[in-house]
Design a protein around this motif. Structure first.
Motif, PDB file in Angstrom:
ATOM      1  N   SER A  12     -21.233   8.518 -28.842  1.00 43.07           N
ATOM      2  CA  SER A  12     -21.160   9.720 -28.049  1.00 43.07           C
ATOM      3  C   SER A  12     -21.784  11.003 -27.528  1.00 43.07           C
ATOM      4  O   SER A  12     -21.510  12.008 -28.593  1.00 43.07           O
ATOM      5  N   ILE A  53     -16.717  11.037 -24.718  1.00 42.12           N
ATOM      6  CA  ILE A  53     -17.257  11.936 -25.231  1.00 42.12           C
ATOM      7  C   ILE A  53     -16.242  13.206 -25.441  1.00 42.12           C
ATOM      8  O   ILE A  53     -16.976  13.831 -26.311  1.00 42.12           O
ATOM      9  N   ASN A  57     -13.662  12.637 -28.116  1.00 39.32           N
ATOM     10  CA  ASN A  57     -14.642  12.217 -29.723  1.00 39.32           C
ATOM     11  C   ASN A  57     -15.350  13.413 -30.029  1.00 39.32           C
ATOM     12  O   ASN A  57     -15.684  14.312 -30.296  1.00 39.32           O
ATOM     13  N   ASP A  82     -11.586   5.662 -26.997  1.00 42.42           N
ATOM     14  CA  ASP A  82     -12.668   6.615 -28.011  1.00 42.42           C
ATOM     15  C   ASP A  82     -12.158   6.249 -28.957  1.00 42.42           C
ATOM     16  O   ASP A  82     -11.226   5.724 -30.047  1.00 42.42           O
TER      17      ASP A  82
END
Length: 137
Positions: A12, A53, A57, A82
């Motif tokens: 990430s 990302i 995350n 994710d």
């Protein structure tokens, strides 16, 4: 019957997004779609990975983002998963509304929906799935 393409797993970080385009170019050869369709698929997938990302995350490089692709007939399906809490597409505000125009985020899902033929999410799995009808070259 569905044919599966290889998966791509990213850390990430935004640096990892550089690995996405070569993956999508290989996918283009494998699934045989046009350069015009490549643009839409790349834009939507890039937005989905960026959202995973940042929002999924929380920019935590120890978390992963997984991209899977498969082809069933002329439908290319790309999933981005994710390690976050998941997303409810119905709760995303419309970025075109006046009260949302100056917000820093909120356009990614809108762009994905504009480029993909179908978008769904599985909150339990923290997965966004995009479907594209491809013509072949």
């Amino acid at each position: 019957m569905s044919k599966k393409f290889r998966s791509l797993v990213l850390k990430s970080t935004f640096k990892e997004i550089e690995r996405l385009e070569p993956y999508l170019r290989d996918l283009q050869q494998w699934a045989d779609f046009s350069d015009e369709q490549f643009f839409d698929i790349r834009l939507a997938t890039n937005e989905a990975v960026s959202n995973a990302i940042v929002h999924g995350n929380n920019n935590d490089a120890s978390n992963k983002v997984r991209i899977d692709a498969s082809l069933k007939g002329n439908i290319l399906e790309i999933s981005v998963q994710d390690e976050g809490p998941g997303i409810n597409l119905d709760n995303i505000p419309d970025p075109r509304k006046e009260e949302n125009l100056l917000k820093q985020s909120g356009r990614g899902i809108f762009l994905i929906k504009q480029r993909a033929d179908d978008v769904s999410s599985q909150k339990k799995e923290s997965k966004l799935t995009m479907r594209f009808e491809i013509d072949g070259e």
